[in-house]
Design an enzyme around this catalytic site. Structure first.
Site, PDB file in Angstrom:
ATOM      1  N   GLY A  82     -46.374  27.673  -6.866  1.00 50.78           N
ATOM      2  CA  GLY A  82     -45.976  27.849  -5.432  1.00 50.78           C
ATOM      3  C   GLY A  82     -45.486  29.573  -5.420  1.00 50.78           C
ATOM      4  N   ARG A  85     -42.269  34.299  -5.241  1.00 48.97           N
ATOM      5  CA  ARG A  85     -41.670  35.632  -4.706  1.00 48.97           C
ATOM      6  C   ARG A  85     -42.274  36.009  -3.529  1.00 48.97           C
ATOM      7  NH1 ARG A  85     -43.403  40.506  -8.878  1.00 48.97           N
ATOM      8  NH2 ARG A  85     -45.666  39.864  -8.988  1.00 48.97           N
ATOM      9  N   ASP A 117     -36.192  35.353 -10.358  1.00 45.53           N
ATOM     10  CA  ASP A 117     -35.222  35.964  -9.114  1.00 45.53           C
ATOM     11  C   ASP A 117     -36.023  36.328  -7.875  1.00 45.53           C
ATOM     12  OD1 ASP A 117     -36.755  38.167  -9.875  1.00 45.53           O
ATOM     13  OD2 ASP A 117     -35.053  39.460 -10.876  1.00 45.53           O
ATOM     14  N   GLY A 118     -37.316  36.002  -7.955  1.00 44.03           N
ATOM     15  CA  GLY A 118     -38.049  36.246  -6.530  1.00 44.03           C
ATOM     16  C   GLY A 118     -38.357  37.852  -6.222  1.00 44.03           C
ATOM     17  N   ARG A 168     -48.846  42.508   1.819  1.00 39.45           N
ATOM     18  CA  ARG A 168     -50.052  42.007   1.391  1.00 39.45           C
ATOM     19  C   ARG A 168     -50.903  41.433   2.409  1.00 39.45           C
ATOM     20  NH1 ARG A 168     -51.216  39.038  -4.397  1.00 39.45           N
ATOM     21  NH2 ARG A 168     -50.494  37.048  -3.174  1.00 39.45           N
ATOM     22  N   ASP A 244     -54.859  29.267  -9.548  1.00 43.34           N
ATOM     23  CA  ASP A 244     -54.184  29.735  -8.416  1.00 43.34           C
ATOM     24  C   ASP A 244     -54.672  31.012  -7.931  1.00 43.34           C
ATOM     25  OD1 ASP A 244     -52.659  29.530 -11.020  1.00 43.34           O
ATOM     26  OD2 ASP A 244     -51.495  31.329 -10.023  1.00 43.34           O
ATOM     27  N   ASN A 245     -55.355  31.954  -8.751  1.00 43.13           N
ATOM     28  CA  ASN A 245     -55.749  33.092  -8.311  1.00 43.13           C
ATOM     29  C   ASN A 245     -57.145  33.171  -8.016  1.00 43.13           C
ATOM     30  OD1 ASN A 245     -53.199  34.295  -9.064  1.00 43.13           O
ATOM     31  ND2 ASN A 245     -53.804  34.843 -11.033  1.00 43.13           N
ATOM     32  N   ASP A 254     -54.199  39.007  -6.570  1.00 46.94           N
ATOM     33  CA  ASP A 254     -53.387  39.137  -7.590  1.00 46.94           C
ATOM     34  C   ASP A 254     -53.825  40.085  -8.663  1.00 46.94           C
ATOM     35  OD1 ASP A 254     -51.235  38.824  -9.333  1.00 46.94           O
ATOM     36  OD2 ASP A 254     -51.092  36.743  -9.329  1.00 46.94           O
TER      37      ASP A 254
END
Length: 416
Positions: A82, A85, A117-118, A168, A244-245, A254
Site C-alpha cells: 500500500g 508514504r 516513518d512515511g 508526482r 506493484d511497480n 517508481d
C-alpha cells in the site's frame, strides 16, 4: 489556466477496502525547491498562483485525500503493501478533459506504512524529478514530477538528511499489485468493480468490444511490451520491476534504484539487494511477461468459466506478445543502427552489442559514434565490413544524445 485545482476523486467510488483516507503530516517549513512549468502547462494550472495553491492544498485538512491499498511480488515474494508514504490529493481534470492523479510522495505515515516513518529525503526526490522528466522528454511514458518541496525537518536514514516531498503526476496509480490485492478479498462483486473502473478510466473504448476482459489483458500486454522496448532503446534499467511497480496506464513508475547504462553490460543491475540479477537490463522483458502472468491470474474467471481454458487463452496471448517483443526489439535496434528493418540484420545487431560488451563501451555514446562516423576503427574493423554491405535507412532521433548520468545526478543532489 486554472487558478485552482479541478479535482474529482473517482477512485473513491471503489469499495473502501482499496483505499484509506489520509492527510499529509504537519511539517515545520514547507518550501518549494523545484517546480515544473512545462507540466503546469499540461495541467492548465496558473504558474503565478502555483506556490500558494500547492502549499495551501498540502496544509488543507479538509481535502478529500487518500492512500491506495495494493499488494505485490517483490523480488518474487508476495507481500501485502500500500502507499506507505504517499497521499493522493485528487484527480485533476485539465481543459482537454484529461485526468491526472496528483500525489504527495513522502508526506508521512499511512495505514500501510508498517514500520516506516512515511517520510522521504531530498536526494531520492531530486533523482525521481530529474529521471522521470528525462524519460518524458525522451518520448517514454512515465509518471512526472510537478515539484520538489523541502519540509524543514531532518529525517534519519543511514545518516541525517533533509526531508522532502515529491509531487508526482500520473494518468493513474492503479498497478498489477492493485489487482493482486483485489483478488485476495475473494469478493467478486468488489473485484469486478475494480476491473470495470480501470477499463472505464484508462481504456474506455474497450467497453464496446466483444470479450472486453480478454481485450483489456491484450491492451495491458501491448502497453507494457512497448514500454520495455523504449527502456531498452535508451539503456534504462528500472531496478525494481516488482508487480506493484507495473502501472496499468503503461507509465514508468517508481524511480528508486534506477539508472541508464554507462558501459554496456546486459547483466547490469541497479538494486543492492538484487544479488541474482532478477531485474537486470537483459531480464526486463522476461520479468514484464512474468508480471503480466501474475496480473492475468487475478481475473481468470472473467476470461472463461473453465479455468483450464482461461489459462490456455492467457498463455496464447503471452506467447504472442513474447513474439511481438522480439520483433519490435529487432525493429528498434535496426533503427538505432540505421539499418533496413528486417531479421536478416539480427547478426549485425548482436555482433555490435557483443563488441560493446567485450570492450566495455558506453551504450549511448557508441550509437552516436556510429552516426557520426567516429567508431574505433580497430575494434569495429570486421564489423564495419559487414555493416557497409547491409541495406541502410536514415531514422531521425532514435538515439538519445543526452541522458541523466548517475554521476551528474549525484552532483546535483550534493549541491542541493
Amino acid at each position: 489556466m486554472h487558478a485552482n485545482w479541478n479535482f474529482e476523486n473517482s477512485y473513491l467510488s471503489l469499495p473502501d477496502i482499496f483505499y484509506s483516507k489520509t492527510k499529509a503530516d504537519n511539517f515545520p517549513k514547507l518550501e518549494i525547491l523545484f517546480k515544473n512549468k512545462y507540466l503546469m502547462d499540461t495541467l492548465d494550472i496558473n504558474y503565478k498562483n502555483f506556490d500558494n495553491l500547492l502549499l495551501d492544498t498540502i496544509n488543507n485538512k479538509q481535502i478529500n485525500s487518500f492512500s491506495q491499498a495494493y499488494a505485490g511480488h517483490q523480488f518474487g515474494h508476495f507481500t501485502i503493501l500500500g502507499d506507505g508514504r504517499a497521499t493522493l490529493l485528487g484527480e485533476h481534470i485539465n481543459d482537454n478533459k484529461e485526468r491526472f492523479d496528483i500525489q504527495l510522495k513522502g508526506s508521512g505515515k499511512t495505514p500501510y506504512s508498517r514500520n516506516g516513518d512515511g517520510k522521504a529525503v531530498l536526494g531520492p526526490m531530486i533523482r525521481e524529478y530529474l529521471v522521470s522528466e528525462a524519460m518524458h522528454n525522451l518520448g517514454i511514458n512515465s509518471t512526472r514530477a510537478l515539484a520538489v518541496i523541502t519540509t524543514g525537518e531532518n529525517v534519519l536514514r543511514e545518516k541525517i538528511e533533509p526531508g522532502a516531498i515529491l509531487i508526482r503526476v500520473a494518468k493513474s496509480h492503479i498497478r498489477v499489485g492493485t489487482f493482486q490485492f483485489g483478488s485476495l478479498i475473494k469478493k467478486r462483486e468488489e473485484f469486478n468493480h475494480l476491473i470495470d473502473y480501470t477499463i472505464n478510466r484508462l481504456y474506455p473504448d474497450l467497453n464496446n468490444k466483444k470479450n472486453k476482459y480478454i481485450k483489456f489483458f491484450e491492451k495491458i500486454c501491448e502497453t507494457q511490451i512497448n514500454l520495455i522496448i523504449e527502456w531498452m532503446r535508451v539503456g534504462f534499467i528500472h531496478g525494481v520491476m516488482n508487480t506493484d511497480n507495473m502501472s496499468l496506464s503503461g507509465e514508468t513508475i517508481d524511480y528508486g534504484p534506477c539508472a541508464y547504462l554507462d558501459n554496456y553490460n546486459p547483466k547490469t543491475v541497479f538494486s543492492s539487494i538484487d544479488k541474482l540479477g532478477r531485474y537486470s537490463f537483459e531480464n526486463q522483458p522476461k520479468i514484464a511477461l512474468w508480471n503480466l502472468a501474475r496480473f492475468a491470474e487475478t481475473f481468470l474467471y472473467l476470461i472463461d468459466e473453465s479455468e483450464k481454458k482461461a489459462i490456455s487463452i492467457i498463455e496464447n496471448i503471452l506467447n504472442k506478445h513474447k513474439s511481438m517483443f522480439d520483433n519490435n526489439w529487432n525493429n528498434m535496434m535496426c533503427k538505432k543502427l540505421n539499418l533496413e528493418i528486417n531479421y536478416n540484420n539480427s547478426n549485425i545487431i548482436n555482433e555490435f552489442l557483443d563488441i560493446m560488451h567485450i570492450h566495455k563501451l558506453d551504450y549511448t555514446n557508441t550509437f552516436l559514434d556510429l552516426e557520426n562516423n567516429n567508431l574505433n576503427k580497430n575494434i569495429f574493423k570486421d564489423w564495419m565490413e559487414k555493416y557497409k554491405k547491409a541495406e541502410k535507412r536514415n531514422y531521425i532521433n532514435i538515439n538519445p544524445t543526452i541522458i541523466p548520468r548517475n554521476h551528474v545526478i549525484e552532483k546535483i543532489i550534493n549541491d542541493a
